[in-house]
Design a protein around this motif. Structure first.
Motif, mmCIF file in Angstrom:
data_model
loop_
_atom_site.group_PDB
_atom_site.id
_atom_site.type_symbol
_atom_site.label_atom_id
_atom_site.label_comp_id
_atom_site.label_asym_id
_atom_site.label_seq_id
_atom_site.Cartn_x
_atom_site.Cartn_y
_atom_site.Cartn_z
ATOM 1 N N ILE A 190 80.608 -25.048 7.899
ATOM 2 C CA ILE A 190 79.407 -24.528 7.249
ATOM 3 C C ILE A 190 78.970 -25.466 6.127
ATOM 4 O O ILE A 190 77.779 -25.743 5.954
ATOM 5 C CB ILE A 190 79.653 -23.103 6.719
ATOM 6 C CG1 ILE A 190 79.845 -22.133 7.901
ATOM 7 C CG2 ILE A 190 78.494 -22.645 5.837
ATOM 8 C CD1 ILE A 190 80.245 -20.736 7.494
ATOM 9 N N ALA A 191 79.935 -25.975 5.360
ATOM 10 C CA ALA A 191 79.619 -26.920 4.287
ATOM 11 C C ALA A 191 78.965 -28.177 4.859
ATOM 12 O O ALA A 191 77.981 -28.697 4.308
ATOM 13 C CB ALA A 191 80.893 -27.278 3.525
ATOM 14 N N GLU A 192 79.492 -28.660 5.987
ATOM 15 C CA GLU A 192 78.928 -29.847 6.641
ATOM 16 C C GLU A 192 77.504 -29.577 7.123
ATOM 17 O O GLU A 192 76.589 -30.394 6.920
ATOM 18 C CB GLU A 192 79.810 -30.229 7.833
ATOM 19 C CG GLU A 192 79.282 -31.377 8.672
ATOM 20 C CD GLU A 192 80.060 -31.537 9.969
ATOM 21 O OE1 GLU A 192 79.413 -31.832 11.002
ATOM 22 O OE2 GLU A 192 81.291 -31.349 9.961
ATOM 23 N N ILE A 193 77.290 -28.436 7.744
ATOM 24 C CA ILE A 193 75.969 -28.076 8.269
ATOM 25 C C ILE A 193 74.936 -28.018 7.156
ATOM 26 O O ILE A 193 73.806 -28.506 7.297
ATOM 27 C CB ILE A 193 76.042 -26.703 8.988
ATOM 28 C CG1 ILE A 193 76.868 -26.823 10.275
ATOM 29 C CG2 ILE A 193 74.643 -26.172 9.291
ATOM 30 C CD1 ILE A 193 77.240 -25.476 10.872
ATOM 31 N N LYS A 194 75.329 -27.436 6.028
ATOM 32 C CA LYS A 194 74.389 -27.215 4.940
ATOM 33 C C LYS A 194 74.349 -28.359 3.929
ATOM 34 O O LYS A 194 73.506 -28.360 3.019
ATOM 35 C CB LYS A 194 74.739 -25.899 4.219
ATOM 36 C CG LYS A 194 74.450 -24.673 5.076
ATOM 37 C CD LYS A 194 74.586 -23.401 4.279
ATOM 38 C CE LYS A 194 73.932 -22.225 5.005
ATOM 39 N NZ LYS A 194 72.468 -22.353 5.120
ATOM 40 N N GLY A 195 75.254 -29.312 4.067
ATOM 41 C CA GLY A 195 75.264 -30.448 3.154
ATOM 42 C C GLY A 195 75.649 -30.060 1.741
ATOM 43 O O GLY A 195 75.087 -30.586 0.773
#
Length: 253
Positions: free
Chosen positions: A228-233
């Motif tokens: 999720i952190a990767e998806i949302k930057g």
């Protein structure tokens, strides 16, 4: 982190439950929430929650896949437990028309009854929806009458449905599926505010990459948070902070 949905009392964990819990705590998991299925496992759930009190938090409810001609007896048992013991939520409940529609009307009856109990007892609902997202939304909207709250567990709907769920005051439960390449969930998560998301594993099911195909467990929730952190930057710390606060709001602790 908080694992808002985990079947940790399942027999597949019996041989190493203590080690699984140790890994969960080492991964930074603050609480694990245990959904009910039916009368065949209610006692297992309750005993497990009592054994690990204040860490493993029990829910009570009748799973839609367990609805059949015994539904009235199953609902009576759920009601008896809800009035005699303390639970954090009513779940997992809902509608599942993927596996079978043989008892479709009975599923609606069981779901609507348990929505009413959630409102009556001021308990959040944890909702299972498979091939029935619009029907689940309509039941919550009509029967809950704006007073129900909770989580759409393992959310698998589209953006229109997600926005409706959020409008009703519910949260989206996001687990290992978000790490699957062709699931399409990552694009939805990218567009939905983190303020409406909670983390879950649904262990022992839906294991995230890189362990897909193996038994899932609570400690793997870190891979969901990382994705999720990767998806949302954004940082994983931000994902953990916001989703944990969301879970605390839902379950009031």
């Amino acid at each position: 982190m908080i694992d808002t949905h985990c079947h940790l009392y399942a027999s597949v964990f019996q041989s190493d439950e203590k080690q699984v819990l140790e890994r969960a705590k080492a991964a930074g998991i603050e609480r694990i929430f245990l959904p009910a299925i039916d009368n065949e496992t209610h006692e297992d759930l309750i005993e497990f929650a009592q054994k690990y009190a204040d860490y493993c938090m029990p829910m009570m409810g009748l799973h839609p896949c367990s609805v059949n001609e015994t539904v009235e007896n199953e609902l009576r048992i759920v009601r008896d437990y809800l009035t005699s013991l303390s639970f954090m939520a009513i779940g997992e409940i809902g509608l599942d028309f993927y596996h079978s529609t043989d008892f479709k009307e009975m599923q609606f009856h069981a779901f609507n009854q348990q929505i009413e109990w959630g409102v009556e007892m001021s308990l959040p609902l944890v909702i299972h929806s498979r091939s029935s997202m619009d029907e689940c939304i309509k039941s919550v909207e009509y029967v809950g009458n704006g007073k129900a709250t909770g989580i759409f567990h393992c959310f698998g709907g589209d953006e229109r449905q997600a926005l409706k769920v959020i409008e009703m005051g519910f949260y989206l439960g996001i687990g290992g599926v978000v790490t699957y390449k062709n699931a399409g969930l990552a694009e939805l998560v990218k567009r939905i505010s983190l303020d409406h998301i909670v983390l879950e594993t649904d262990a022992p099911y839906l294991t995230p990459v890189p362990f897909r195909g193996k038994r899932n467990e609570p400690s793997y929730i870190q891979y969901v948070a990382e994705k999720i952190a990767e998806i949302k930057g954004i940082s994983i710390d931000e994902v953990v902070e916001i989703t944990t606060q969301n879970a605390k709001k839902i379950f009031s602790f």
